[in-house]
Design a protein around this motif. Structure first.
Motif, short mmCIF file in Angstrom:
data_model
loop_
_atom_site.label_atom_id
_atom_site.label_comp_id
_atom_site.label_asym_id
_atom_site.label_seq_id
_atom_site.Cartn_x
_atom_site.Cartn_y
_atom_site.Cartn_z
N LYS A 108 14.30 56.40 24.29
CA LYS A 108 14.89 54.98 24.44
C LYS A 108 13.83 53.93 24.23
CE LYS A 108 17.34 55.92 28.74
NZ LYS A 108 17.05 56.17 30.18
N ALA A 109 12.55 54.08 24.21
CA ALA A 109 11.64 53.19 23.88
C ALA A 109 11.56 53.12 22.33
CB ALA A 109 10.35 53.52 24.29
N MET A 110 12.18 53.98 21.54
CA MET A 110 12.25 53.93 20.06
C MET A 110 13.54 53.57 19.51
SD MET A 110 10.51 57.58 18.96
CE MET A 110 8.49 57.73 19.03
N GLY A 111 14.70 53.17 20.65
CA GLY A 111 15.60 52.56 20.33
C GLY A 111 16.78 53.64 19.92
N GLY A 112 16.68 55.00 20.63
CA GLY A 112 17.70 55.68 20.62
C GLY A 112 18.38 55.97 21.96
N SER A 113 19.42 56.94 22.19
CA SER A 113 19.99 56.79 23.46
C SER A 113 19.69 58.55 23.84
CB SER A 113 21.33 56.48 23.25
OG SER A 113 22.08 57.35 22.38
N GLY A 114 19.53 59.33 22.99
CA GLY A 114 19.35 60.90 23.59
C GLY A 114 19.06 61.59 22.28
#
Lengths: 103, 156
Positions: free
Chosen positions: B52-58
């Protein structure tokens, strides 16, 4: 100022293999000294390797990277005699840049 | 690895974060920061939060990522890791140690032309699952393996 990095850059097939050994204490901030006071964190946060002005690898590190960090990677497009430059910046703002010639 | 040691480690985390914030305050704008350091990602404790912190969702599991490391590390202060990815358009490779105080160890950005493989050495506080997280073509993939540590890497 920290000690210089040891950088080796050598052709491996058509790629350049870069091996870097940095000299840094990489203090985590988790440890305590003999009196029980926390030792402040001091670690490399960013590393950037460039070749002919182009970034070939950039890294963000946390304090869990080992003391005197080692890093190896390969990139394409380099030729013997050209230079590879590596820069690191730590959380106290210290930085160091060193160069190596591709062999 | 008894429970009181764990508590000591957790108790110091807050101070360490404050120390880092103070150090960050010393930087002048536009100084040596060639790239921003993703503090949020390095504060995370689980892989899901890191993604999440890297901008992804899963992240989904992938057999195209390989972690090369010892199965048993005698010295947790220096555990060698080689992570390579065969996923097309690999953009980023990150190494996580699940049971470290903060799980994210390092994150590498792979530009075009650079092989999707890095070797480095990490500290491990105790036996833990190690996760290689790879961002390829905008999506996150991971693979994990257990590394046993016989001597911890956090203590002094």
């Amino acid at each position: 100022m920290a000690d210089p990095m040891k950088i080796r850059a050598a052709m491996s097939g058509d790629k350049v293999e870069v091996k870097i050994l940095m000299s840094h204490e990489m203090e985590t901030g988790q440890r305590k000294d003999a009196k029980g006071a926390a030792i402040p964190a001091h670690f490399i946060q960013t590393v950037t390797a460039t070749h002919n002005g182009k970034v070939v690898l950039s890294a963000e590190w946390g304090p869990a990277v080992s003391k005197n960090p080692f890093l190896a990677f390969k990139f394409g497009g380099g030729k013997p005699g050209e230079k590879v430059s590596v820069t690191w910046v730590d959380n106290k703002g210290d930085k160091r840049t060193d160069e190596a010639t591709i062999s | 690895m008894n429970s009181s040691r764990r508590q000591v480690l957790q108790g110091t985390t807050g101070m360490a974060v404050m120390g880092m914030a103070a150090a960050a305050g010393l930087f002048k704008p536009g100084s040596a920061w060639a790239q921003a350091w993703n503090k949020a990602a390095f504060d995370t404790k689980t892989m899901a939060d890191t993604v999440k912190a890297m901008g992804g969702s899963g992240a989904s599991e992938s057999k195209d990522i390989v972690i090369n490391s010892p199965d048993i590390a005698e010295n947790g202060a220096v555990v060698p890791f080689t992570i390579s990815s065969k996923l097309p358009k690999t953009q980023q490779i990150a190494l996580l140690v699940e049971k470290n105080p903060n799980s994210l160890v390092a994150s590498f950005t792979i530009p075009e032309g650079t092989e999707a493989g890095v070797t480095t050495r990490a500290k491990m506080g105790q036996t833990s699952n190690v996760i290689a997280l790879v961002k390829a073509d905008g999506k996150f993939y991971y693979v994990s393996k257990e590394v046993k540590v016989t001597l911890g890497g956090c203590g002094g």
